[in-house]
Design a protein around this motif. Structure first.
Motif, PDB file in Angstrom:
ATOM      1  N   GLU A  36       1.958  -1.054   0.588  1.00 44.48           N
ATOM      2  CA  GLU A  36       0.685  -0.825  -0.099  1.00 44.48           C
ATOM      3  C   GLU A  36       0.727   0.422  -0.988  1.00 44.48           C
ATOM      4  O   GLU A  36      -0.179   0.663  -1.767  1.00 44.48           O
ATOM      5  CB  GLU A  36      -0.458  -0.700   0.904  1.00 44.48           C
ATOM      6  CG  GLU A  36      -0.400   0.600   1.706  1.00 44.48           C
ATOM      7  CD  GLU A  36      -0.728   0.435   3.165  1.00 44.48           C
ATOM      8  OE1 GLU A  36      -1.690   1.077   3.604  1.00 44.48           O
ATOM      9  OE2 GLU A  36      -0.025  -0.325   3.831  1.00 44.48           O
ATOM     10  N   TYR A  37       1.791   1.209  -0.838  1.00 48.54           N
ATOM     11  CA  TYR A  37       1.934   2.450  -1.604  1.00 48.54           C
ATOM     12  C   TYR A  37       3.095   2.357  -2.594  1.00 48.54           C
ATOM     13  O   TYR A  37       4.060   1.640  -2.372  1.00 48.54           O
ATOM     14  CB  TYR A  37       2.231   3.628  -0.667  1.00 48.54           C
ATOM     15  CG  TYR A  37       1.127   3.951   0.293  1.00 48.54           C
ATOM     16  CD1 TYR A  37      -0.017   4.616  -0.133  1.00 48.54           C
ATOM     17  CD2 TYR A  37       1.224   3.621   1.638  1.00 48.54           C
ATOM     18  CE1 TYR A  37      -1.035   4.936   0.751  1.00 48.54           C
ATOM     19  CE2 TYR A  37       0.209   3.933   2.532  1.00 48.54           C
ATOM     20  CZ  TYR A  37      -0.912   4.588   2.082  1.00 48.54           C
ATOM     21  OH  TYR A  37      -1.912   4.900   2.961  1.00 48.54           O
ATOM     22  N   ARG A  38       2.987   3.127  -3.668  1.00 45.58           N
ATOM     23  CA  ARG A  38       4.114   3.365  -4.563  1.00 45.58           C
ATOM     24  C   ARG A  38       4.706   4.716  -4.175  1.00 45.58           C
ATOM     25  O   ARG A  38       4.015   5.539  -3.591  1.00 45.58           O
ATOM     26  CB  ARG A  38       3.646   3.413  -6.023  1.00 45.58           C
ATOM     27  CG  ARG A  38       3.104   2.078  -6.527  1.00 45.58           C
ATOM     28  CD  ARG A  38       2.442   2.221  -7.885  1.00 45.58           C
ATOM     29  NE  ARG A  38       1.248   3.064  -7.735  1.00 45.58           N
ATOM     30  CZ  ARG A  38       0.893   4.026  -8.574  1.00 45.58           C
ATOM     31  NH1 ARG A  38       1.611   4.281  -9.640  1.00 45.58           N
ATOM     32  NH2 ARG A  38      -0.182   4.744  -8.358  1.00 45.58           N
ATOM     33  N   ASP A  42       0.979  10.996  -6.112  1.00 45.93           N
ATOM     34  CA  ASP A  42      -0.415  10.596  -5.893  1.00 45.93           C
ATOM     35  C   ASP A  42      -0.567   9.734  -4.647  1.00 45.93           C
ATOM     36  O   ASP A  42      -1.478   9.933  -3.843  1.00 45.93           O
ATOM     37  CB  ASP A  42      -0.966   9.840  -7.104  1.00 45.93           C
ATOM     38  CG  ASP A  42      -1.209  10.747  -8.301  1.00 45.93           C
ATOM     39  OD1 ASP A  42      -1.331  11.978  -8.116  1.00 45.93           O
ATOM     40  OD2 ASP A  42      -1.288  10.218  -9.431  1.00 45.93           O
ATOM     41  N   ASP A  43       0.322   8.765  -4.475  1.00 46.02           N
ATOM     42  CA  ASP A  43       0.232   7.902  -3.300  1.00 46.02           C
ATOM     43  C   ASP A  43       0.636   8.644  -2.030  1.00 46.02           C
ATOM     44  O   ASP A  43       0.102   8.372  -0.957  1.00 46.02           O
ATOM     45  CB  ASP A  43       1.064   6.639  -3.490  1.00 46.02           C
ATOM     46  CG  ASP A  43       0.327   5.573  -4.289  1.00 46.02           C
ATOM     47  OD1 ASP A  43      -0.749   5.881  -4.865  1.00 46.02           O
ATOM     48  OD2 ASP A  43       0.797   4.421  -4.341  1.00 46.02           O
ATOM     49  N   ALA A  46      -2.411  10.389  -1.065  1.00 43.07           N
ATOM     50  CA  ALA A  46      -3.375   9.436  -0.497  1.00 43.07           C
ATOM     51  C   ALA A  46      -3.014   9.088   0.948  1.00 43.07           C
ATOM     52  O   ALA A  46      -3.889   9.022   1.822  1.00 43.07           O
ATOM     53  CB  ALA A  46      -3.441   8.176  -1.352  1.00 43.07           C
TER      54      ALA A  46
END
Length: 83
Positions: A36-38, A42-43, A46
Motif C-alpha cells: 500500500e506504500y511507495r 512521504d510514505d 505516513a
C-alpha cells in the motif's frame, strides 16, 4: 518526529523512531506486506504516523502490524537510497 539524513558517505540514517526499537529488534519482517506504500520519504512518514497513532505501552495486534509495516518500509527506504 522522523528525521531522515543522508551522510557524506552515502548512508541514509533515520532518527526519531526509537520508540519502536524494542518491537522491531529481531523481528522477521520478510513476510510483511507494504504494497500500500511507495518507497518514498512521504510514505515513510505516513507509515510512521500510523504506527505512532497510540502509545507503545497500549499496543494491540493491529498496532504491532503498523509498527512492522513501518519497520519494513524503513529498511526498504534505507536499501533504496543508501549508496
Amino acid at each position: 518526529m522522523l528525521n531522515i539524513v543522508k551522510l557524506e558517505n552515502g548512508k541514509v540514517v533515520i532518527n526519531g523512531d526509537e520508540q519502536f526499537a524494542s518491537q522491531l529488534e529481531g523481528a522477521d519482517l520478510s513476510g510483511v506486506d507494504v504494497s500500500e506504500y511507495r518507497v518514498t520519504a512521504d510514505d515513510l512518514q505516513a507509515a510512521f504516523v500510523k504506527a505512532s497513532a497510540q502509545p507503545v505501552k497500549d499496543v494491540d495486534a493491529g498496532q504491532v502490524d503498523n509498527v512492522k509495516k513501518y519497520g519494513k518500509l524503513k529498511q526498504l527506504y534505507i536499501d533504496a537510497f543508501s549508496a
